[in-house]
Design an enzyme around this catalytic site. Structure first.
Site, PDB file in Angstrom:
ATOM      1  N   ASP A 257      -7.155 -30.786 -39.704  1.00 18.28           N
ATOM      2  CA  ASP A 257      -5.753 -30.702 -40.098  1.00 18.28           C
ATOM      3  C   ASP A 257      -5.070 -32.066 -40.209  1.00 18.28           C
ATOM      4  O   ASP A 257      -4.254 -32.283 -41.117  1.00 18.28           O
ATOM      5  CB  ASP A 257      -4.974 -29.793 -39.144  1.00 18.28           C
ATOM      6  CG  ASP A 257      -5.189 -30.119 -37.673  1.00 18.28           C
ATOM      7  OD1 ASP A 257      -5.889 -31.081 -37.347  1.00 18.28           O
ATOM      8  OD2 ASP A 257      -4.645 -29.368 -36.836  1.00 18.28           O
TER       9      ASP A 257
ATOM     10  N   HIS B 108     -11.653 -29.328 -33.690  1.00 16.29           N
ATOM     11  CA  HIS B 108     -12.340 -29.228 -32.398  1.00 16.29           C
ATOM     12  C   HIS B 108     -12.773 -27.838 -31.983  1.00 16.29           C
ATOM     13  O   HIS B 108     -13.596 -27.706 -31.075  1.00 16.29           O
ATOM     14  CB  HIS B 108     -11.487 -29.804 -31.259  1.00 16.29           C
ATOM     15  CG  HIS B 108     -10.845 -31.116 -31.533  1.00 16.29           C
ATOM     16  ND1 HIS B 108     -11.531 -32.200 -32.040  1.00 16.29           N
ATOM     17  CD2 HIS B 108      -9.570 -31.524 -31.379  1.00 16.29           C
ATOM     18  CE1 HIS B 108     -10.704 -33.217 -32.166  1.00 16.29           C
ATOM     19  NE2 HIS B 108      -9.503 -32.832 -31.783  1.00 16.29           N
TER      20      HIS B 108
END
Length: 470
Positions: free
Chosen positions: A230, A72
């Protein structure tokens, strides 16, 4: 023996592992720290990557490499490829108002939330890139005007590894693109109309690669995988399959599962992400996870082993003491201005052991709420795979199955995001249709009788917490 490298550029640090492409055996590794804060210049990530690569013995002898990184984060570049301003990270909540505005602009309330969920599989909250772009356009118009391209942390690092300065060479993958708010996992396409709505024009965005596509090559000739976010990388790292729910207790807490169908939750609790294999990764994220344990240990002037021993010395439910762990605001539920709260304090439970137990249970109950949300979206849960720094706590490992209500599998401590990136690197130079299966030895399974009363007490306290700006 062919070697592959995997990178994990997380909020707190950069880790690099070099593994045997065939067996997954660890050959060497290195790490370096990142600066604190929710606003970080990407050059700090690049410097840390260089240090971690050097500590891991370099990349000159690896056949392939890939980057997993925090999702993000907003990286803005000008026409020359220079960084316009420090990146806003996923845990920067200043764009909470922008998120509400974007929902209002598509109808507001349930209607607006449904429109966003149908369009891109998620409902805007402060974490997502689309809201940060709106914030930038409104609060720093000069920086917005200089922005020619926007990308994510793993995109930028992959681009830097291939030593390109051409904005057209910036790439991403399905997993990370699905967390922006302007790319749909269900359709596999960008939504440029939503990008323009947020930023009021259309900057260049990365090309979305397939799971086994090559993003480019390093100067030494190593192939670069598409990389990923991730969470998708961690799922690769632990070899998650359908029926597995991964709970990662790091800076943030994440609860996600491998799925064959995309999710679209209008409540916003479940983000309909893609994974790194061509499947989907419905995910719930909490802002508060391992740092809840850090805070409790600090208050009690204990180390983490002492905190765990204290927690295990108190009864389930901590004799009515409940900690709602919204220490940094919260994303799920969406309460960016909330604060933590301690409920049910009495003379009989005002001990270090009770506070330690309440901290562990509060953190796990918040994650269990995420598990419930996945089940509501159709996830089948046969076990939980527990990873992240918080999984190293004996109290967390032993209390988790009682809170979650299913067996909890704990792999040995490892760098699973970096390992997932390494598996992706091995996959792009191999011939198999699926990522290589590497053996994970030392895994332990924990089971316990469920404690629904703990969940009920937590829910009652949670619903008293207000989302109110300070």
């Amino acid at each position: 023996m062919s070697l592959v490298a995997g990178v994990d550029s997380s909020t707190q640090s950069c880790k690099v592992v070099v593994r045997d492409a065939e067996t997954g055996a660890l050959v060497r590794e290195g790490r370096a720290g990142h600066p604190d804060g929710t606003e970080v210049h990407p050059d700090a990530w690049w410097s840390a990557l260089g240090e971690a690569v050097a500590a891991a013995g370099g990349l000159a002898d690896v056949a392939a490499a890939a980057v997993g990184a925090q999702q993000h984060g907003m990286v803005c570049l000008d026409e020359t490829g220079a960084v316009v301003r420090p990146a806003l990270l996923w845990n920067d909540t200043r764009s909470a108002g922008a998120a509400a505005d974007l929902i209002d602009e598509l109808g507001g309330g349930e209607s607006g939330a449904r429109a966003w969920a149908d369009a891109v599989g998620l409902v805007p909250v402060a974490s997502f890139t689309v809201t940060k772009l709106r914030w930038l356009a409104e609060h720093e118009p000069d920086a917005a005007d200089r922005t020619a391209a926007v990308c994510l942390p793993h995109d930028w690092l992959t681009w830097r590894l291939r030593e390109s300065t051409d904005l057209a060479d910036i790439t991403t993958d399905r997993g990370d693109a699905s967390g922006t708010g302007y790319w749909s996992a269900a359709t596999g396409e960008y939504r440029p109309d939503l990008l323009e709505r947020a930023f009021r024009r259309r900057p260049a965005v990365p090309t979305v690669l397939g799971p086994r596509d090559v993003a480019g090559w390093t100067p030494s000739g190593a192939a670069l995988g598409p990389g990923t976010g991730d969470n998708a990388s961690a799922a690769l790292g632990v070899g998650a399959r359908e029926g597995d729910v991964i709970v990662s207790i790091g800076t943030s807490g994440t609860v996600f599962s491998v799925a064959t169908k995309p999710a679209a939750d209008p409540s916003g609790a479940v983000a309909g992400f893609a994974d790194a294999t061509g499947r989907f990764l419905p995910l719930v994220c909490t802002l508060n996870a391992a740092r809840v344990l850090d805070a409790a240990a600090g208050m009690l002037r204990a180390d983490h082993d002492e905190l765990a021993a204290l927690a295990l010395g108190a009864p389930a439910g901590a004799d009515g003491l409940v900690l709602v762990p919204y220490l940094e605001g919260e994303r799920t539920p969406n309460r960016p201005h909330a604060t933590g709260a301690l409920h049910g304090l009495r003379l009989g439970n005002s001990t270090a052991a009770h506070l330690a137990r309440a901290a562990v249970e509060g953190m796990l109950c918040a994650l269990a709420d995420g598990l419930d949300a996945l089940v509501a979206q159709g996830a089948a849960v046969r076990r939980v795979i527990l990873i992240g720094g918080g999984a190293r706590s004996e109290a967390v490992r032993r209390i988790a199955p009682a809170v979650f209500g299913v067996p909890v599998v704990v792999p040995p401590p490892g760098e699973y995001v970096a390992d997932g990136a390494a598996r992706q690197a091995a996959w792009i130079i191999g011939s198999d249709a699926e990522p290589p299966q590497w053996t994970m030895e030392g895994t332990e399974t924990y089971e316990a009788d469920p404690t629904p009363a703990v969940r009920r007490a937590y829910a009652e306290a949670r619903d008293l917490v207000l989302d109110r700006p300070t």
